[in-house]
Scaffold this motif. Sequence first.
Motif, PDB file in Angstrom:
ATOM      1  N   LYS A  31       0.864  -1.316   0.066  1.00  0.00           N
ATOM      2  CA  LYS A  31      -0.150  -0.097  -0.134  1.00  0.00           C
ATOM      3  C   LYS A  31       1.004   1.321  -0.030  1.00  0.00           C
ATOM      4  CE  LYS A  31      -3.331  -2.815   0.062  1.00  0.00           C
ATOM      5  NZ  LYS A  31      -4.237  -3.106  -0.955  1.00  0.00           N
ATOM      6  N   GLY A  32       2.030   1.171  -0.721  1.00  0.00           N
ATOM      7  CA  GLY A  32       2.728   2.311  -1.073  1.00  0.00           C
ATOM      8  C   GLY A  32       3.965   2.500   0.349  1.00  0.00           C
ATOM      9  N   ALA A  33       4.161   1.524   0.953  1.00  0.00           N
ATOM     10  CA  ALA A  33       4.985   1.645   2.438  1.00  0.00           C
ATOM     11  C   ALA A  33       6.569   2.076   1.626  1.00  0.00           C
ATOM     12  CB  ALA A  33       5.186   0.303   2.792  1.00  0.00           C
ATOM     13  N   LEU A  34       6.788   1.712   0.637  1.00  0.00           N
ATOM     14  CA  LEU A  34       8.264   1.592  -0.067  1.00  0.00           C
ATOM     15  C   LEU A  34       8.372   2.784  -1.104  1.00  0.00           C
ATOM     16  CD1 LEU A  34       9.489  -2.177  -0.120  1.00  0.00           C
ATOM     17  CD2 LEU A  34       9.468  -0.589   1.954  1.00  0.00           C
ATOM     18  N   LEU A  35       7.222   3.336  -1.640  1.00  0.00           N
ATOM     19  CA  LEU A  35       7.168   4.256  -2.511  1.00  0.00           C
ATOM     20  C   LEU A  35       6.084   5.393  -2.307  1.00  0.00           C
ATOM     21  CD1 LEU A  35       8.389   5.484  -5.313  1.00  0.00           C
ATOM     22  CD2 LEU A  35       6.788   3.960  -6.447  1.00  0.00           C
ATOM     23  N   PRO A  36       6.453   6.581  -2.026  1.00  0.00           N
ATOM     24  CA  PRO A  36       5.323   7.395  -1.801  1.00  0.00           C
ATOM     25  C   PRO A  36       4.310   7.554  -3.041  1.00  0.00           C
ATOM     26  CG  PRO A  36       7.431   8.469  -1.267  1.00  0.00           C
ATOM     27  CD  PRO A  36       7.676   7.055  -1.678  1.00  0.00           C
ATOM     28  N   ALA A  37       2.869   7.684  -2.817  1.00  0.00           N
ATOM     29  CA  ALA A  37       2.065   7.471  -3.924  1.00  0.00           C
ATOM     30  C   ALA A  37       2.002   8.891  -4.916  1.00  0.00           C
ATOM     31  CB  ALA A  37       0.548   7.616  -3.427  1.00  0.00           C
ATOM     32  N   SER A  38       2.587   9.990  -4.355  1.00  0.00           N
ATOM     33  CA  SER A  38       2.736  11.203  -5.228  1.00  0.00           C
ATOM     34  C   SER A  38       3.701  12.213  -4.553  1.00  0.00           C
ATOM     35  CB  SER A  38       1.355  11.824  -5.419  1.00  0.00           C
ATOM     36  OG  SER A  38       0.700  12.470  -3.814  1.00  0.00           O
ATOM     37  N   GLY A  39       3.760  13.318  -5.094  1.00  0.00           N
ATOM     38  CA  GLY A  39       4.430  14.453  -4.654  1.00  0.00           C
ATOM     39  C   GLY A  39       6.070  14.170  -5.103  1.00  0.00           C
ATOM     40  N   GLU A  91      27.275   8.404  -1.952  1.00  0.00           N
ATOM     41  CA  GLU A  91      28.007   8.770  -0.580  1.00  0.00           C
ATOM     42  C   GLU A  91      27.412  10.203  -0.438  1.00  0.00           C
ATOM     43  OE1 GLU A  91      30.974   8.943   2.341  1.00  0.00           O
ATOM     44  OE2 GLU A  91      30.102   7.191   1.304  1.00  0.00           O
ATOM     45  N   ALA A  92      27.348  11.017  -1.454  1.00  0.00           N
ATOM     46  CA  ALA A  92      27.057  12.478  -1.421  1.00  0.00           C
ATOM     47  C   ALA A  92      25.447  12.570  -0.946  1.00  0.00           C
ATOM     48  CB  ALA A  92      27.241  13.281  -2.599  1.00  0.00           C
ATOM     49  N   ASP A  93      24.777  11.834  -1.343  1.00  0.00           N
ATOM     50  CA  ASP A  93      23.273  11.529  -1.236  1.00  0.00           C
ATOM     51  C   ASP A  93      23.207  10.583   0.177  1.00  0.00           C
ATOM     52  OD1 ASP A  93      20.629  12.067  -1.835  1.00  0.00           O
ATOM     53  OD2 ASP A  93      20.457  10.436  -2.716  1.00  0.00           O
ATOM     54  N   ILE A  94      24.191  10.122   1.000  1.00  0.00           N
ATOM     55  CA  ILE A  94      23.780   9.225   2.052  1.00  0.00           C
ATOM     56  C   ILE A  94      22.746   9.653   3.034  1.00  0.00           C
ATOM     57  CG2 ILE A  94      25.732  10.087   3.675  1.00  0.00           C
ATOM     58  CD1 ILE A  94      24.826   6.346   2.712  1.00  0.00           C
ATOM     59  N   ALA A  95      22.475  11.051   3.260  1.00  0.00           N
ATOM     60  CA  ALA A  95      21.609  11.364   4.234  1.00  0.00           C
ATOM     61  C   ALA A  95      20.149  10.873   4.064  1.00  0.00           C
ATOM     62  CB  ALA A  95      21.556  12.921   4.201  1.00  0.00           C
ATOM     63  N   PHE A  96      19.925  10.660   2.713  1.00  0.00           N
ATOM     64  CA  PHE A  96      18.688  10.248   2.289  1.00  0.00           C
ATOM     65  C   PHE A  96      18.562   8.652   2.841  1.00  0.00           C
ATOM     66  CE2 PHE A  96      16.420   7.375  -0.676  1.00  0.00           C
ATOM     67  CZ  PHE A  96      15.019   7.943  -0.526  1.00  0.00           C
ATOM     68  N   PHE A  97      19.582   7.896   2.875  1.00  0.00           N
ATOM     69  CA  PHE A  97      19.361   6.551   2.878  1.00  0.00           C
ATOM     70  C   PHE A  97      19.611   6.416   4.511  1.00  0.00           C
ATOM     71  CE2 PHE A  97      20.997   6.768  -1.307  1.00  0.00           C
ATOM     72  CZ  PHE A  97      20.045   5.674  -1.894  1.00  0.00           C
ATOM     73  N   GLU A  98      20.390   7.299   5.018  1.00  0.00           N
ATOM     74  CA  GLU A  98      20.431   7.070   6.698  1.00  0.00           C
ATOM     75  C   GLU A  98      19.065   7.529   7.387  1.00  0.00           C
ATOM     76  OE1 GLU A  98      25.176   8.061   6.954  1.00  0.00           O
ATOM     77  OE2 GLU A  98      23.861   9.568   6.949  1.00  0.00           O
ATOM     78  N   GLU A  99      18.618   8.599   6.462  1.00  0.00           N
ATOM     79  CA  GLU A  99      17.263   9.281   7.566  1.00  0.00           C
ATOM     80  C   GLU A  99      16.010   8.867   6.991  1.00  0.00           C
ATOM     81  OE1 GLU A  99      18.228  13.463   7.123  1.00  0.00           O
ATOM     82  OE2 GLU A  99      20.356  13.032   7.929  1.00  0.00           O
ATOM     83  N   GLU A 100      15.846   8.569   5.642  1.00  0.00           N
ATOM     84  CA  GLU A 100      14.592   8.034   5.415  1.00  0.00           C
ATOM     85  C   GLU A 100      14.069   6.886   5.828  1.00  0.00           C
ATOM     86  OE1 GLU A 100      12.205   9.939   3.453  1.00  0.00           O
ATOM     87  OE2 GLU A 100      13.309  11.587   3.713  1.00  0.00           O
ATOM     88  N   GLY A 101      12.859   6.548   5.654  1.00  0.00           N
ATOM     89  CA  GLY A 101      12.394   5.188   5.993  1.00  0.00           C
ATOM     90  C   GLY A 101      12.584   4.278   4.825  1.00  0.00           C
ATOM     91  N   LEU A 102      12.719   3.140   5.070  1.00  0.00           N
ATOM     92  CA  LEU A 102      12.851   2.092   3.693  1.00  0.00           C
ATOM     93  C   LEU A 102      12.184   2.308   2.912  1.00  0.00           C
ATOM     94  CD1 LEU A 102      14.759  -0.397   3.303  1.00  0.00           C
ATOM     95  CD2 LEU A 102      12.662  -1.672   3.698  1.00  0.00           C
ATOM     96  N   THR A 103      12.997   2.425   1.422  1.00  0.00           N
ATOM     97  CA  THR A 103      12.060   2.754   0.210  1.00  0.00           C
ATOM     98  C   THR A 103      12.877   1.598  -0.727  1.00  0.00           C
ATOM     99  OG1 THR A 103      13.887   4.123  -0.839  1.00  0.00           O
ATOM    100  CG2 THR A 103      12.315   5.060   0.731  1.00  0.00           C
ATOM    101  N   LEU A 104      12.095   1.655  -1.960  1.00  0.00           N
ATOM    102  CA  LEU A 104      12.695   0.799  -3.022  1.00  0.00           C
ATOM    103  C   LEU A 104      14.110   1.239  -3.349  1.00  0.00           C
ATOM    104  CD1 LEU A 104       9.750   0.692  -5.385  1.00  0.00           C
ATOM    105  CD2 LEU A 104      10.143  -0.772  -3.539  1.00  0.00           C
ATOM    106  N   ALA A 105      14.429   2.505  -3.357  1.00  0.00           N
ATOM    107  CA  ALA A 105      16.026   2.798  -3.576  1.00  0.00           C
ATOM    108  C   ALA A 105      16.632   2.228  -2.521  1.00  0.00           C
ATOM    109  CB  ALA A 105      16.060   4.283  -3.341  1.00  0.00           C
ATOM    110  N   HIS A 106      16.604   2.086  -1.421  1.00  0.00           N
ATOM    111  CA  HIS A 106      17.213   1.272  -0.290  1.00  0.00           C
ATOM    112  C   HIS A 106      17.488   0.069  -0.724  1.00  0.00           C
ATOM    113  CE1 HIS A 106      15.865   4.740   1.913  1.00  0.00           C
ATOM    114  NE2 HIS A 106      16.667   4.705   2.915  1.00  0.00           N
ATOM    115  N   ALA A 107      16.405  -0.639  -1.112  1.00  0.00           N
ATOM    116  CA  ALA A 107      16.664  -2.002  -1.578  1.00  0.00           C
ATOM    117  C   ALA A 107      17.629  -2.201  -2.792  1.00  0.00           C
ATOM    118  CB  ALA A 107      15.320  -2.953  -1.810  1.00  0.00           C
ATOM    119  N   ALA A 108      17.331  -1.442  -3.728  1.00  0.00           N
ATOM    120  CA  ALA A 108      18.139  -1.382  -4.673  1.00  0.00           C
ATOM    121  C   ALA A 108      19.746  -1.279  -4.549  1.00  0.00           C
ATOM    122  CB  ALA A 108      17.843  -0.212  -5.918  1.00  0.00           C
ATOM    123  N   ALA A 109      19.950  -0.080  -3.577  1.00  0.00           N
ATOM    124  CA  ALA A 109      21.288   0.431  -3.242  1.00  0.00           C
ATOM    125  C   ALA A 109      22.036  -1.076  -2.586  1.00  0.00           C
ATOM    126  CB  ALA A 109      21.388   1.404  -2.494  1.00  0.00           C
ATOM    127  N   ALA A 110      21.373  -1.576  -1.527  1.00  0.00           N
ATOM    128  CA  ALA A 110      21.902  -2.723  -0.989  1.00  0.00           C
ATOM    129  C   ALA A 110      22.144  -3.811  -1.812  1.00  0.00           C
ATOM    130  CB  ALA A 110      20.892  -3.433  -0.056  1.00  0.00           C
TER     131      ALA A 110
END
Length: 205
Positions: free
Chosen positions: A80-88, A142-161
């Motif tokens: 239900k959109g837990a890993l990807l915001p629906a909009s915005g 590395e330059a964008d690491i704050a997103f991965f450290e601070e955001e809740g789990l997203t599809l981007a986190h799974a892809a990076a791992a």
Amino acid sequence: MKLFWSSRSPFVRKVMIVAHELGIAERIEHVRTVVHPAKPNAEVMAFHPISKIPALISDDGQAIYDSRVICEYLDDRFGKGALLPASGPGRWQVLTRHSMIDALTETCVMWNGERRKPQELRDEQIVAASAVRVTSGLNALEADIAFFEEEGLTLAHAAAASALAYLDFRLDTFAWRESQPRLSRWFAEFSKRPSFVETAFADVY
């Protein structure tokens, strides 16, 4: 559901990390699959005309591919959109990161394929260019690491791992951790997640 699957594919692993995070991994039947650029797989082509994996067959028989689409499908249907915001803006931030990381992963796969060729057939320009592109992608993470450290789990986190795990799996002589220390620490923490542990690469057919 059925997933055309390989224990060596970073794109399959990404999908399965998402499935585990959504708590639906046991609902997916793995169809062990070998695909090769020079040997189209007729079974896969019945569902994916270009003979690529992963390809998901939904409960109602619909073929869904590629890995990004599968991840979004699973998140939409079961998360239900837990890993990807629906909009915005948040949605486009995740999608853009996911796209870049997939390009990074594709470059790693190409690099590995080229370096495994006999020396007389290897294109050293492709090898060198791949190293430059992968380094650039890792620098961006590395330059964008704050997103991965601070955001809740997203599809981007799974892809990076999955991408970083593939580097360790196939390009383990490429020393990236010293140049990307925060990314390295983030990856070490993510690697403890059950979804990552349960989807480990295995060099088997």
